[in-house]
Design a protein around this motif. Structure first.
Motif, short mmCIF file in Angstrom:
data_model
loop_
_atom_site.label_atom_id
_atom_site.label_comp_id
_atom_site.label_asym_id
_atom_site.label_seq_id
_atom_site.Cartn_x
_atom_site.Cartn_y
_atom_site.Cartn_z
N LEU A 73 -6.39 -7.80 1.42
CA LEU A 73 -5.00 -7.82 1.85
C LEU A 73 -4.49 -9.25 1.81
CD1 LEU A 73 -5.14 -5.51 4.98
CD2 LEU A 73 -4.41 -4.90 2.68
N LYS A 74 -3.25 -9.42 1.36
CA LYS A 74 -2.64 -10.75 1.42
C LYS A 74 -1.33 -10.65 2.19
CE LYS A 74 -0.23 -10.76 -3.01
NZ LYS A 74 -0.04 -11.48 -4.25
N ASN A 75 -0.90 -11.78 2.74
CA ASN A 75 0.28 -11.87 3.62
C ASN A 75 0.12 -10.97 4.83
OD1 ASN A 75 1.47 -13.57 1.71
ND2 ASN A 75 2.33 -11.83 0.63
N ASN A 76 -1.08 -10.91 5.36
CA ASN A 76 -1.37 -10.03 6.49
C ASN A 76 -1.10 -10.77 7.79
OD1 ASN A 76 -2.21 -7.90 7.97
ND2 ASN A 76 -4.38 -8.09 7.49
N THR A 77 0.17 -11.00 8.11
CA THR A 77 0.54 -11.75 9.30
C THR A 77 0.69 -10.85 10.52
OG1 THR A 77 2.87 -11.57 8.74
CG2 THR A 77 1.70 -13.54 7.99
N VAL A 78 0.94 -9.56 10.33
CA VAL A 78 1.17 -8.65 11.45
C VAL A 78 -0.15 -8.08 11.96
CG1 VAL A 78 2.42 -6.57 12.15
CG2 VAL A 78 3.43 -8.11 10.52
N GLY A 79 -1.23 -8.17 11.20
CA GLY A 79 -2.53 -7.66 11.63
C GLY A 79 -2.82 -6.26 11.14
N TRP A 80 -2.46 -5.96 9.91
CA TRP A 80 -2.77 -4.66 9.31
C TRP A 80 -4.28 -4.55 9.11
CZ3 TRP A 80 0.70 -0.81 8.42
CH2 TRP A 80 2.04 -1.14 8.49
N LYS A 81 -4.80 -3.33 9.24
CA LYS A 81 -6.21 -3.06 9.03
C LYS A 81 -6.34 -1.87 8.09
CE LYS A 81 -7.43 -4.80 13.54
NZ LYS A 81 -7.92 -4.50 14.87
N ILE A 82 -7.38 -1.90 7.26
CA ILE A 82 -7.63 -0.79 6.34
C ILE A 82 -8.27 0.33 7.15
CG2 ILE A 82 -8.90 -0.04 4.31
CD1 ILE A 82 -8.70 -2.95 3.30
N GLN A 83 -7.63 1.50 7.13
CA GLN A 83 -8.11 2.61 7.92
C GLN A 83 -8.91 3.59 7.06
OE1 GLN A 83 -4.99 4.93 9.68
NE2 GLN A 83 -6.31 5.74 11.25
N LYS A 84 -8.44 3.87 5.84
CA LYS A 84 -9.10 4.86 5.00
C LYS A 84 -8.92 4.47 3.54
CE LYS A 84 -8.95 9.76 3.86
NZ LYS A 84 -8.26 11.02 4.05
N ILE A 85 -9.95 4.71 2.73
CA ILE A 85 -9.90 4.45 1.29
C ILE A 85 -10.35 5.72 0.58
CG2 ILE A 85 -10.72 3.00 -0.58
CD1 ILE A 85 -11.48 0.97 1.62
N SER A 86 -9.65 6.07 -0.49
CA SER A 86 -10.03 7.25 -1.26
C SER A 86 -9.79 7.00 -2.74
CB SER A 86 -9.23 8.47 -0.80
OG SER A 86 -7.86 8.26 -1.04
N THR A 87 -10.55 7.72 -3.57
CA THR A 87 -10.36 7.67 -5.02
C THR A 87 -10.12 9.08 -5.51
OG1 THR A 87 -12.70 7.95 -5.50
CG2 THR A 87 -11.91 5.70 -5.28
N ASN A 88 -9.45 9.18 -6.66
CA ASN A 88 -9.21 10.49 -7.25
C ASN A 88 -10.48 11.09 -7.84
OD1 ASN A 88 -6.57 10.33 -6.54
ND2 ASN A 88 -5.81 9.89 -8.58
N ASP A 89 -11.38 10.23 -8.35
CA ASP A 89 -12.60 10.71 -8.98
C ASP A 89 -13.75 9.78 -8.62
OD1 ASP A 89 -14.44 11.98 -10.54
OD2 ASP A 89 -13.35 11.75 -12.43
#
Length: 135
Positions: A73-89
């Protein structure tokens, strides 16, 4: 009657005067439209222009089989966090090494897939609009 006024009346009756008038009106309206089109449609303040949104470091990446890429993540000044990651295949690309600000993609086979990341933050406040009639 004067000679000039008779010729003007005759020109209006035959339509030559109207044709010239219409041409002039169209020329003026065209020039006005051109001037309006040169005006900027969206004027952005200097303060809002410098405001940057959080996004991924790379949005599109071509990987060879076995190659890895770290998405951050870039420009993450508000404190975003990755919650879930998924791929189509999963048979084409696998996702591993997830942290709060990054994850890793590894190409497993030849093909094309889309990787999606869901972000979450707790530092934003919910602002609910007032119902109609409330003060």
């Amino acid at each position: 009657m004067k000679q000039g006024s008779l010729s003007r009346v005759w020109m209006r009756c035959t339509g030559k005067g109207r044709e010239q008038l219409v041409k002039k009106v169209l020329a003026v309206s065209l020039s006005a439209a051109m001037m309006v089109s040169f005006l900027p449609a969206n004027r952005v303040n200097a303060a809002s222009a410098t405001k940057q949104y959080v996004n991924m470091r790379t949005t599109f990446k071509t990987l060879q089989v076995g190659q890895k890429n770290r998405m951050t993540l870039k420009n993450n000044t508000v404190g975003w966090k990755i919650q879930k990651i998924s791929t189509n295949d999963e048979s084409i690309a696998s996702v591993s090494g997830r942290t709060q600000n990054s994850f890793q993609i590894q190409a497993v086979a030849v093909g094309r897939t889309t990787v999606k990341a869901v972000l979450k933050t707790t530092s934003r406040k919910n602002i609910h609009p007032k119902p109609c009639g409330a003060e």
